[in-house]
Design a protein around this motif. Sequence first.
Motif, short mmCIF file in Angstrom:
data_model
loop_
_atom_site.label_atom_id
_atom_site.label_comp_id
_atom_site.label_asym_id
_atom_site.label_seq_id
_atom_site.Cartn_x
_atom_site.Cartn_y
_atom_site.Cartn_z
N LYS A 183 0.83 -1.23 0.01
CA LYS A 183 -0.01 0.12 -0.04
C LYS A 183 1.00 1.41 0.01
N LYS A 184 0.28 2.36 -0.65
CA LYS A 184 1.06 3.56 -0.76
C LYS A 184 1.02 4.32 0.56
N ARG A 185 2.31 4.53 1.08
CA ARG A 185 2.30 5.22 2.47
C ARG A 185 2.19 6.53 2.36
N ARG A 186 1.63 7.19 3.39
CA ARG A 186 1.77 8.97 3.67
C ARG A 186 2.28 9.18 4.69
N PHE A 187 2.73 10.35 4.55
CA PHE A 187 3.49 10.75 5.97
C PHE A 187 2.43 11.29 6.91
N VAL A 188 2.44 10.93 8.12
CA VAL A 188 1.17 11.44 9.14
C VAL A 188 2.25 12.03 9.94
N TYR A 189 2.11 13.43 10.32
CA TYR A 189 2.96 14.33 11.24
C TYR A 189 2.96 13.57 12.78
N SER A 190 1.68 13.29 13.14
CA SER A 190 1.41 13.07 14.56
C SER A 190 1.92 11.56 14.80
N ASN A 191 2.15 10.55 13.87
CA ASN A 191 2.63 9.34 13.92
C ASN A 191 3.92 9.41 14.17
N ALA A 192 4.73 10.37 13.03
CA ALA A 192 6.13 10.50 13.15
C ALA A 192 6.56 11.07 14.67
N VAL A 193 6.01 11.99 15.03
CA VAL A 193 6.23 12.74 16.36
C VAL A 193 6.17 11.66 17.37
N ASP A 194 5.00 10.84 17.33
CA ASP A 194 4.95 9.85 18.25
C ASP A 194 6.33 8.77 18.17
N GLY A 195 6.63 8.38 17.05
CA GLY A 195 7.80 7.50 16.80
C GLY A 195 8.86 8.14 17.40
N MET A 196 9.12 9.67 17.19
CA MET A 196 10.50 10.08 17.59
C MET A 196 10.28 10.02 19.06
N ARG A 197 9.32 10.35 19.95
CA ARG A 197 9.29 10.10 21.39
C ARG A 197 9.63 8.78 21.69
N GLN A 198 9.23 7.64 20.88
CA GLN A 198 9.38 6.41 21.28
C GLN A 198 10.95 6.09 21.17
N ILE A 199 11.60 6.50 20.04
CA ILE A 199 12.96 6.45 19.95
C ILE A 199 13.81 6.93 20.99
N LEU A 200 13.37 8.32 21.41
CA LEU A 200 14.07 8.91 22.42
C LEU A 200 14.01 8.30 23.66
N TRP A 201 13.03 7.71 24.03
CA TRP A 201 12.78 6.67 25.06
C TRP A 201 13.72 5.51 25.19
N GLY A 202 13.51 4.92 23.92
CA GLY A 202 14.47 3.79 23.61
C GLY A 202 15.96 3.91 23.81
N LEU A 203 16.29 5.17 23.40
CA LEU A 203 17.66 5.63 23.56
C LEU A 203 18.18 5.59 24.89
N PHE A 204 17.10 6.44 25.83
CA PHE A 204 17.41 6.57 27.25
C PHE A 204 17.40 5.33 27.88
N LYS A 205 16.77 4.30 27.63
CA LYS A 205 16.58 2.77 28.05
C LYS A 205 17.94 1.98 27.81
#
Length: 480
Positions: A183-205
């Motif tokens: 399926k064609k993917r589309r950029f969803v800003y809210s998903n990307a922001v949430d993804g960045m938060r999860q990356i940040l917490w993953g790096l902290f852990k």
Amino acid sequence: MLFNSIDFAIFLPIVFTLYWFVVQKNLKLQNLLIIVASYLFYGWWDYRFLSLIVFSSLLDYSIGLGLSKYEDKTKRKVLLLLSLFVNLGFLGFFKYYNFFLDNFIDAFSLFGSNISIQGLNIILPVGISFYTFQTLSYTIDVYREKLKPTEDILSFLAFVSFFPQLVAGPIERASNLLPQFYKKRRFVYSNAVDGMRQILWGLFKKVVVADNCATFANQIFDNYSEHSASTLVFGVLFFTFQIYGDFSGYSDIAIGTSRLFGFNLMRNFAFPYFSRDIAEFWRRWHISLSTWFRDYLYIPLGGSKGGLVKKIRNVFVIFLVSGFWHGANWTFIVWGFLNALYFIPIMLMKKNRVNTNDVAEGRLFPTFVEFRQIIFTFLLTMVAWVFFRAPTVTDALLYLKGLFSKSILTVPDNLINWLITLAFIFTLVFVEWLQRGKEHALELHDIKISSPLRWSFYILIFFTIFWYGGSQQDFIYFQF
């Protein structure tokens, strides 16, 4: 390429930019970019083992097409067995050849016969256990007619090699991840922001908690005979949070990174150290592997159906195989055996599905009974982790023996040196307890926080990672 490296910090923005700003209008080019980026990501470690991924991918792609052409049960079974034999054959050779050889030699020595067979200097390909199980999920599901085989080879190659979860999971099912490449993917800003938060917490852990814990855990486990019982307790505690921060941190980064590219991976950890019994723990720890074994091994064996002996047998099979999956060492098998012993009483009392909700749901604090259950389950888990961490079963038993001595009441040897790391562990537990009902600890979309306060929190985590990150350690599960 490590998630916690400068290489990845350069690699990710480049791939992200090409993906969304250069090839975003062409689905096939997006999938091709993912394949190229994934092979580069994996080949950064050792390009020679790329041939294994490519071969396994092409084999199972071809077998899937073959299964779609044949209705004869015998021919379909032959194709499935071919996939199992080749994939598990590669896994067995690279991961278990020397283990079986050494035990074969030891078995003969018990009967007074000494044989000399030279072992091989085999390098274990990073992530082979993960992508092998991922491709097998495809062929098994196609064989069971639960999934239609794909003719889109680019989508299939991208599915197998998808770089965020390639080397340490989550172990994705073909039924979940593969259709997302169609399926064609589309950029969803809210998903990307949430993804960045999860990356940040993953790096902290990973960088702050796990890598700092690793320093002290290694010092104590490597010299356990020289330490007091109270110090040994902290050694297990540090490893307990090292492996959680390390592995769940990887999963958070993988899932968050996937969201940046428009993909949704399955959840792999659900705050397992807040579990009230061992059954709940295994529903929350390494979920992708636990459910894989449940669907492709436990249920086909009969699951919890049948007589008492069959139920117990199936539990032992699933946990022993899970232990052996983790590594070619008897310590992992004993670790699996011990978890089976923990689980069986709960199953026999039919209480293994009691705690299916979040602990203290709708409340800030747990009840006394819930707190007692959490602590007891946590202690059982810590004992099992001793076998997981120790180099041999003998070392694990001696370590546990050292825990039960009068020196348990003494002050640990290096308590002052541990205070900052213990503070990071407390921070991890505190934040995740408050967020235990969420998908990840920094899921904030339904929490009203002013923008300055929210950004101050992000910056604080970022600088904590920068200033207090421990010495760079490989992810533990890379070896599996």
